[in-house]
Design a protein around this motif. Structure first.
Motif, mmCIF file in Angstrom:
data_model
loop_
_atom_site.group_PDB
_atom_site.id
_atom_site.type_symbol
_atom_site.label_atom_id
_atom_site.label_comp_id
_atom_site.label_asym_id
_atom_site.label_seq_id
_atom_site.Cartn_x
_atom_site.Cartn_y
_atom_site.Cartn_z
ATOM 1 N N UNK A 79 24.798 -53.495 -42.917
ATOM 2 C CA UNK A 79 23.849 -54.337 -43.630
ATOM 3 C C UNK A 79 25.030 -55.707 -43.807
ATOM 4 N N UNK A 80 26.344 -55.638 -43.755
ATOM 5 C CA UNK A 80 27.312 -56.778 -43.724
ATOM 6 C C UNK A 80 27.180 -57.494 -42.627
ATOM 7 N N UNK A 81 27.387 -56.534 -41.439
ATOM 8 C CA UNK A 81 27.191 -57.276 -40.221
ATOM 9 C C UNK A 81 25.873 -58.214 -39.923
ATOM 10 N N UNK A 82 24.817 -57.562 -40.343
ATOM 11 C CA UNK A 82 23.176 -58.003 -40.264
ATOM 12 C C UNK A 82 23.573 -59.613 -41.055
ATOM 13 N N UNK A 83 24.039 -59.545 -42.037
ATOM 14 C CA UNK A 83 24.205 -60.934 -42.765
ATOM 15 C C UNK A 83 25.229 -61.811 -42.280
ATOM 16 N N UNK A 84 25.682 -61.437 -41.059
ATOM 17 C CA UNK A 84 26.622 -62.585 -40.454
ATOM 18 C C UNK A 84 27.901 -62.649 -41.105
ATOM 19 N N UNK A 85 28.354 -61.847 -41.593
ATOM 20 C CA UNK A 85 29.620 -61.780 -42.665
ATOM 21 C C UNK A 85 30.886 -61.027 -41.873
ATOM 22 N N UNK A 86 31.837 -61.686 -41.539
ATOM 23 C CA UNK A 86 32.814 -61.168 -40.846
ATOM 24 C C UNK A 86 33.819 -60.121 -41.625
ATOM 25 N N UNK A 87 34.164 -59.194 -41.231
ATOM 26 C CA UNK A 87 34.865 -58.273 -42.165
ATOM 27 C C UNK A 87 36.498 -58.130 -41.752
ATOM 28 N N UNK A 88 37.238 -58.130 -42.577
ATOM 29 C CA UNK A 88 38.633 -58.310 -42.441
ATOM 30 C C UNK A 88 39.498 -57.014 -43.208
ATOM 31 N N UNK A 89 40.328 -56.441 -42.612
ATOM 32 C CA UNK A 89 41.016 -55.280 -43.232
ATOM 33 C C UNK A 89 42.198 -55.561 -44.015
ATOM 34 N N UNK A 90 42.244 -55.141 -45.135
ATOM 35 C CA UNK A 90 43.583 -55.172 -45.950
ATOM 36 C C UNK A 90 44.349 -54.018 -45.565
ATOM 37 N N UNK A 91 43.874 -53.145 -44.810
ATOM 38 C CA UNK A 91 44.708 -51.945 -44.566
ATOM 39 C C UNK A 91 45.024 -51.283 -45.413
ATOM 40 N N UNK A 92 46.133 -50.932 -46.040
ATOM 41 C CA UNK A 92 46.369 -50.093 -47.190
ATOM 42 C C UNK A 92 47.148 -50.791 -48.195
ATOM 43 N N UNK A 93 47.275 -52.146 -48.024
ATOM 44 C CA UNK A 93 47.608 -53.116 -49.094
ATOM 45 C C UNK A 93 46.995 -53.222 -50.313
ATOM 46 N N UNK A 94 47.908 -53.229 -51.483
ATOM 47 C CA UNK A 94 47.225 -53.168 -52.685
ATOM 48 C C UNK A 94 47.903 -54.421 -53.575
ATOM 49 N N UNK A 95 48.093 -55.544 -53.143
ATOM 50 C CA UNK A 95 48.498 -56.696 -53.654
ATOM 51 C C UNK A 95 47.415 -57.424 -54.441
ATOM 52 N N UNK A 96 47.641 -58.755 -54.674
ATOM 53 C CA UNK A 96 46.633 -59.447 -55.375
ATOM 54 C C UNK A 96 45.741 -60.073 -54.453
ATOM 55 N N UNK A 97 44.493 -60.535 -55.127
ATOM 56 C CA UNK A 97 43.416 -61.337 -54.511
ATOM 57 C C UNK A 97 43.978 -62.515 -53.881
ATOM 58 N N UNK A 98 44.703 -63.138 -54.381
ATOM 59 C CA UNK A 98 45.425 -64.530 -54.099
ATOM 60 C C UNK A 98 46.316 -63.958 -52.684
ATOM 61 N N UNK A 99 46.846 -62.951 -52.782
ATOM 62 C CA UNK A 99 47.798 -62.607 -51.621
ATOM 63 C C UNK A 99 46.957 -62.422 -50.400
ATOM 64 N N UNK A 100 45.841 -61.664 -50.522
ATOM 65 C CA UNK A 100 44.886 -61.309 -49.587
ATOM 66 C C UNK A 100 44.312 -62.441 -48.967
ATOM 67 N N UNK A 101 44.138 -63.375 -49.860
ATOM 68 C CA UNK A 101 43.523 -64.856 -49.418
ATOM 69 C C UNK A 101 44.457 -65.467 -48.384
ATOM 70 N N UNK A 102 45.842 -65.703 -49.044
ATOM 71 C CA UNK A 102 46.670 -66.192 -48.341
ATOM 72 C C UNK A 102 46.974 -65.557 -46.883
ATOM 73 N N UNK A 103 46.845 -64.257 -46.769
ATOM 74 C CA UNK A 103 47.280 -63.535 -45.558
ATOM 75 C C UNK A 103 46.017 -64.021 -44.747
ATOM 76 N N UNK A 104 44.841 -63.985 -45.074
ATOM 77 C CA UNK A 104 43.562 -64.230 -44.266
ATOM 78 C C UNK A 104 43.804 -65.546 -43.630
ATOM 79 N N UNK A 105 44.088 -66.692 -44.597
ATOM 80 C CA UNK A 105 44.428 -68.012 -44.168
ATOM 81 C C UNK A 105 45.307 -68.320 -43.239
ATOM 82 N N UNK A 106 46.427 -67.329 -43.023
ATOM 83 C CA UNK A 106 47.536 -67.176 -42.315
ATOM 84 C C UNK A 106 47.209 -66.542 -41.044
ATOM 85 N N UNK A 107 46.217 -65.906 -41.002
ATOM 86 C CA UNK A 107 45.906 -65.211 -39.688
ATOM 87 C C UNK A 107 46.530 -63.727 -39.520
#
Length: 117
Positions: A79-107
């Motif tokens: 369903x997510x793929x059909x909506x052209x949403x790219x999925x990224x893995x947090x792995x087993x991280x359990x930090x904050x949403x802000x930290x996840x965003x920063x990790x994504x933006x940093x590649x």
């Protein structure tokens, strides 16, 4: 672009939720507006089945182009793929949403290219 992150709370300081279909919330960052919004996923928390599909449909309606989460099952992935949403893995991280965003933006996050059974 809108970036959705699965979370246990309603803001950027909430702890990330590594579940997709049964995540408490989707916290979404809109890069163009530099603004946050939250979508509750309450209808899927106690769903007997189909939680991932319904969560995927809800997420698609937000206009998100990226999803950051931990685990996406096969049906939700479709369903997510059909909506052209790219999925990224947090792995087993359990930090904050802000930290996840920063990790994504940093590649620093890896794309999820196949569902987990």
């Amino acid at each position: 672009m809108k970036i959705a992150i699965t979370a246990h709370g309603t803001d950027c300081q909430a702890t990330v939720d590594t579940r997709f279909g049964r995540a408490d919330y989707f916290v979404i960052y809109d890069q163009e507006k530099a603004a946050w919004e939250t979508i509750a996923n309450t209808q899927n928390l106690e769903a007997a089945h189909g939680a991932g599909i319904q969560a995927g449909q809800s997420l698609a309606r937000t206009g998100a182009g990226v999803l950051i989460t931990g685990h996406v099952g096969p049906k939700a992935f479709k369903v997510v793929n059909a909506a052209n949403i790219t999925i990224y893995s947090l792995g087993t991280e359990s930090g904050t949403v802000q930290a996840a965003l920063e990790a994504f933006l940093a590649g620093k996050l890896s794309p999820i290219t196949a569902p987990k059974p």
